[in-house]
Design an enzyme around this catalytic site. Structure first.
Site, short mmCIF file in Angstrom:
data_model
loop_
_atom_site.label_atom_id
_atom_site.label_comp_id
_atom_site.label_asym_id
_atom_site.label_seq_id
_atom_site.Cartn_x
_atom_site.Cartn_y
_atom_site.Cartn_z
CG ASP A 1 -1.78 1.09 1.06
OD1 ASP A 1 -1.60 1.98 0.76
OD2 ASP A 1 -2.59 0.88 2.16
CE1 TYR B 1 -6.28 12.60 -9.93
CE2 TYR B 1 -7.30 13.98 -10.98
CZ TYR B 1 -6.40 13.55 -10.91
OH TYR B 1 -5.35 12.36 -12.23
CE LYS C 1 -2.43 11.59 -9.66
NZ LYS C 1 -1.41 11.12 -9.62
CB VAL D 1 -6.80 7.14 -19.63
CG1 VAL D 1 -6.07 5.36 -20.77
CG2 VAL D 1 -5.19 7.84 -20.40
CB THR E 1 -9.08 3.07 -16.70
OG1 THR E 1 -9.76 4.75 -16.04
CG2 THR E 1 -7.59 3.36 -17.26
#
Length: 264
Positions: free
Chosen positions: A56, A164, A168, A197, A199
């Protein structure tokens, strides 16, 4: 053969890194928090060049145990570390920064985002640096995102995923700090956006699809040529090409999968 550690290898881009690198004859160590629960990793188990390790990225004890196993297998070195693991809340992904229902929800989302997206790569990098210093390629790739670029977000007027995006942005500065310290040692640190992308493991709900379409329209304000997401394979191929070309003079850079500041 070069050795790679892929942190966050259970699905999506991380899983594609593992499969792609192993198919090229590299020695790949796939780190995942719960590898037994990853269908993709279980399908790769036992294939040549792949070692699956339980770790982890927010737990230094498990990371040190994984690093010890990598060192034992490689003779003490590591060529490339790929920090792929990241967190974005599906519950809060399409909220704006002042739209959390409670203060505690905002606090919890920001804390978990920081722990995973900033502290996670920092812990992982710190623990594997002694191995990287003994490797040949000496490179670290940390995945970021184009929506951590303030200029792009302002032009696109993209209001969502506040925790997020903020976290980042933080990991990019961590990347710069590493680049400064380890330039003399020949280590290369790159933050790379993988592009948009696909996913997804299941079809989005109508509500989520509407938000995704809104996101696409926002991105097209900046990049009219944007036609939609690429596949994990396309993204990984492009990012590895950028990484392969990178030298110490590029260390500390934040670029796209195209090797530029064009995110789409």
């Amino acid at each position: 053969m070069p050795s790679y550690v892929v942190a966050g290898a259970s699905r999506g881009i991380g899983l594609e890194f593992v499969a792609h690198l192993a198919a090229k004859g590299n020695q790949v160590f796939a780190l995942a928090r719960n590898p037994d629960q990853s269908k993709g990793l279980q399908e790769l188990k036992g294939k040549p060049g792949i070692t699956i390790l339980k770790a982890d990225i927010t737990d230094p004890v498990s990371l040190r145990a994984a690093a010890a196993q990598v060192a034992k297998a490689t003779g003490g070195g590591l060529d490339v570390l790929i920090n792929n693991a990241a967190y974005v809340s599906h519950k809060y992904e399409f909220l704006q920064i002042d739209e959390f229902q409670t203060d505690q929800e905002l606090i919890d989302d920001f804390k978990l985002s920081f722990d995973t997206n900033v502290l996670g790569p920092v812990l992982t990098t710190n623990i594997f640096i002694p191995l990287l210093l003994k490797g040949n390629l000496k490179k670290v790739l940390t995945l970021s995102t184009g929506i951590a670029d303030a200029a792009f977000v302002l032009k696109a007027e993209y209001p969502y995923s506040p925790a997020y995006c903020v976290s980042k942005t933080g990991v990019e500065m961590a990347n710069v700090k590493y680049a400064i310290k380890y330039k003399k040692d020949g280590l290369v640190f790159l933050a790379i956006s993988p592009g948009v992308v696909n996913t997804a493991e299941e079809a989005p709900t109508p509500e989520v699809m509407a938000k995704l379409q809104e996101m696409g329209a926002a991105f097209q304000k900046v990049a009219p040529h944007f036609k939609g997401p690429i596949t994990p394979a396309e993204s990984v191929n492009a990012m590895l090409a950028v990484l392969d070309r990178a030298t110490v003079k590029d260390s500390g850079s934040f670029v796209s999968h195209l090797g530029t500041r064009e995110w789409l």
